[in-house]
Write a protein that holds these residues in place. Structure first.
Motif, PDB file in Angstrom:
ATOM      1  N   ARG B 261       0.819  -1.218   0.000  1.00 29.30           N
ATOM      2  CA  ARG B 261       0.000   0.000   0.000  1.00 29.30           C
ATOM      3  C   ARG B 261       0.845   1.257   0.000  1.00 29.30           C
ATOM      4  O   ARG B 261       0.326   2.364  -0.094  1.00 29.30           O
ATOM      5  CB  ARG B 261      -0.941  -0.023   1.211  1.00 29.30           C
ATOM      6  CG  ARG B 261      -2.372  -0.468   0.889  1.00 29.30           C
ATOM      7  CD  ARG B 261      -2.443  -1.749   0.118  1.00 29.30           C
ATOM      8  NE  ARG B 261      -3.793  -2.002  -0.386  1.00 29.30           N
ATOM      9  CZ  ARG B 261      -4.106  -2.914  -1.300  1.00 29.30           C
ATOM     10  NH1 ARG B 261      -3.169  -3.669  -1.811  1.00 29.30           N
ATOM     11  NH2 ARG B 261      -5.348  -3.078  -1.701  1.00 29.30           N
ATOM     12  N   GLN B 262       2.149   1.096   0.155  1.00 29.72           N
ATOM     13  CA  GLN B 262       3.062   2.228   0.134  1.00 29.72           C
ATOM     14  C   GLN B 262       4.356   1.745  -0.503  1.00 29.72           C
ATOM     15  O   GLN B 262       4.896   0.719  -0.067  1.00 29.72           O
ATOM     16  CB  GLN B 262       3.417   2.684   1.549  1.00 29.72           C
ATOM     17  CG  GLN B 262       2.289   3.208   2.377  1.00 29.72           C
ATOM     18  CD  GLN B 262       2.801   3.704   3.745  1.00 29.72           C
ATOM     19  OE1 GLN B 262       2.895   4.887   3.992  1.00 29.72           O
ATOM     20  NE2 GLN B 262       3.140   2.774   4.603  1.00 29.72           N
ATOM     21  N   LEU B 263       4.860   2.483  -1.471  1.00 30.01           N
ATOM     22  CA  LEU B 263       6.138   2.108  -2.081  1.00 30.01           C
ATOM     23  C   LEU B 263       6.952   3.368  -2.332  1.00 30.01           C
ATOM     24  O   LEU B 263       6.494   4.263  -3.054  1.00 30.01           O
ATOM     25  CB  LEU B 263       5.907   1.387  -3.406  1.00 30.01           C
ATOM     26  CG  LEU B 263       5.439  -0.072  -3.380  1.00 30.01           C
ATOM     27  CD1 LEU B 263       5.011  -0.507  -4.782  1.00 30.01           C
ATOM     28  CD2 LEU B 263       6.527  -1.001  -2.852  1.00 30.01           C
ATOM     29  N   GLU B 316       4.398  11.086   1.227  1.00 24.53           N
ATOM     30  CA  GLU B 316       3.571   9.979   1.729  1.00 24.53           C
ATOM     31  C   GLU B 316       2.476   9.625   0.722  1.00 24.53           C
ATOM     32  O   GLU B 316       2.252   8.459   0.420  1.00 24.53           O
ATOM     33  CB  GLU B 316       2.913  10.340   3.074  1.00 24.53           C
ATOM     34  CG  GLU B 316       3.879  10.423   4.245  1.00 24.53           C
ATOM     35  CD  GLU B 316       4.765  11.674   4.207  1.00 24.53           C
ATOM     36  OE1 GLU B 316       4.347  12.688   3.580  1.00 24.53           O
ATOM     37  OE2 GLU B 316       5.884  11.632   4.759  1.00 24.53           O
ATOM     38  N   GLU B 320       1.863   6.165  -1.657  1.00 22.10           N
ATOM     39  CA  GLU B 320       0.583   5.469  -1.731  1.00 22.10           C
ATOM     40  C   GLU B 320       0.115   5.378  -3.193  1.00 22.10           C
ATOM     41  O   GLU B 320      -0.335   4.314  -3.648  1.00 22.10           O
ATOM     42  CB  GLU B 320      -0.428   6.256  -0.880  1.00 22.10           C
ATOM     43  CG  GLU B 320      -1.603   5.439  -0.424  1.00 22.10           C
ATOM     44  CD  GLU B 320      -2.589   6.272   0.390  1.00 22.10           C
ATOM     45  OE1 GLU B 320      -2.199   7.356   0.904  1.00 22.10           O
ATOM     46  OE2 GLU B 320      -3.755   5.852   0.481  1.00 22.10           O
TER      47      GLU B 320
END
Lengths: 330, 330
Positions: B261-263, B316, B320
């Protein structure tokens, strides 16, 4: 099944007429085992008809480990070289270990939080055995056992808990200290001295003397309710404060389980633990094909995995088969 | 496209009548830019009709970064506050930076290994410009440039290479030393002083003087052929020796890209690099929905990602959105 995985009742019982197991000859052990077997198998009751008698001397160590991983027998019974046996009912909710640390260890396990029910069922088996066996019992002290810590009720009541967030935040350590004062302890998933994997812990009473079975079980319920609530509060809090990070971790764990080609038991347990929490937090709904992650945790333990493959395989092959099993079933 | 991602030709050229950019006034810069623009835009040739003139002073830094990530302009041109411009053709295979370190930097990029073709196209634009511009040229030294290292041919010929295994095994460092002796260098994906991500490297000539363009390009081809072969040999070797471990890593990387969900940009580049190798080794065939991983690498760079979202977003949010973009497109 959210935090409480299972409820377990264990009663330690000994024959009056035989020395305790550590002083029992092999011959005496065989006789004792046969009497225990008859007490169940020859009983005309419906409940007794459901039991299978298993001579553990006839079983390979793989088969014994399979039973251990399912919590049907203890790690101690796997190791013992003296004659030992176990009586297990059809749905594997009751097992009677024979010639473990005590002559009889009657154990009921249910995969829910209804420990009163588990107690009731286990107690009925205890009564049934007592119809044909004279237990070692002392008017003042109660049931006599090999180890003094079990004297009295001979009862160990426990829950298996899944508390990843209490573990991750370090709060579990404080809880372990606090509950010690109430005579409770928290241990690894296979009991005393075993490592914890997948954030699974057993909470159980340490004191068996001076309290009735009902008192012990009620205190366990009270203490556990608080722990469960703390775990749930923490889950709510972290989701509120770090939803994206939590989702990310859970989805990554799912992705790894879904695609890895090698998974050690320890890593699989950790990732399955994440996915279990994910389901419970309402995440991963689209990907959800299975409800009971705990089943996957048990079936991918080393011995259970080998049983499904049908042979002993090396650690490397196991890691490969575990990855295959999980991605096919998740 | 296995190891060689792209071929690039860059020619440094300067007007005879203007001082070099570091001594150019803003007024002179504006005149020079207009002359360069006219040389292309007012040319009656077909090839010239395809060019757009872009005044970089009118562009936001996001738009400039988007162009940089696509290698249409250099990091230096993004930073420059003097009047600057770029002429780009329709398929973005040729860009002419105006008032960079030199007055003109003519650059051709093709997403294949056919650098002769790239040279031919770039050279044609050079000829076209020379029809209306008198270049600073010295009979003995050749094209004169701001920095002495470009004097002579003014040519930099380069390939972008994807060499994850040479990188992972540490062999790339030895290659960097070895090719230094032939006057070649290996740098990060955006050239001098930029960090390498996703195991992408640019190999290029350092010497522009005393060799013809053809000699420079031919030596680059020879050196690169050897590097490509070494990367391929190593891939074959590791797959032979550790197929399971390699598969495991590649599938895990795929699983993470598919579910995270986050990279961060850096992590995404690493994972995409793994998946690219996986495709090339014939793994992940069942999951394969996309052929060009390099496109994903470019489109998920910070500025390109924001361009697609349509606005500036925080790091951030970017992480996402990057995760969302990749799992939707992979």
């Amino acid at each position: 099944m959210d935090v409480i995985i299972s409820s377990r009742i264990r009663l330690a019982r000994n024959f009056k007429k035989y020395p305790f197991p550590n002083r029992l000859s092999s011959n005496q052990a065989c006789s004792m085992i046969q009497e225990a077997r008859k007490a169940i198998v020859e009983s005309p009751t419906v409940i007794a008809q459901e039991f299978d008698y298993i001579d553990l001397e006839q079983k390979s160590s793989l088969e014994k480990l399979v039973m251990m991983e399912k919590h049907l027998i203890s790690p101690e019974l796997v190791k013992k070289t003296n004659p030992t046996a176990v009586l297990v009912n059809k749905d594997e909710s009751i097992s009677i270990m024979v010639n473990e640390e005590d002559h009889l260890r009657i154990q009921g396990i249910q995969l829910d939080s209804n420990i009163d029910k588990t107690w009731e069922v286990t107690s009925r088996i205890d009564d049934l055995l007592e119809e044909s066996i004279e237990y070692a019992f002392h008017e003042k002290y109660g049931y006599l056992t090999s180890c003094p810590t079990n004297v009295g009720t001979g009862l160990r009541a426990s829950y298996m808990l899944h508390v990843p967030i209490l573990e991750a935040t370090g709060q579990l350590k404080m809880i372990v200290q606090a509950i010690g004062k109430f005579g409770f302890t928290i241990r690894g998933m296979y009991g005393e001295g075993t490592e914890t994997q997948g954030s699974l812990y057993q909470i159980s009473n340490q004191i068996t003397l001076g309290q009735s079975e009902k008192e012990i079980i009620d205190t366990l319920k009270t203490v556990t309710t608080q722990i469960v609530q703390q775990e749930k509060n923490l889950r709510e809090k972290i989701v509120k404060e770090n939803r994206l990070q939590i989702e990310d971790q859970i989805y990554r764990s799912y992705g790894t389980l879904k695609y890895a080609r090698q998974l050690s038991s320890k890593e699989a347990m950790k990732l399955l633990s994440d996915v279990k929490v994910g389901f419970e937090l309402g995440m991963l709904e689209k990907e959800r094909k299975v409800d009971n992650i705990y089943d996957l945790m048990v079936y991918t333990q080393p011995a259970n995995l080998q049983k499904q493959i049908g042979r002993n395989i090396s650690v490397e092959e196991r890691d490969e088969e575990r990855a295959r099993y999980i991605r096919n079933h998740l």
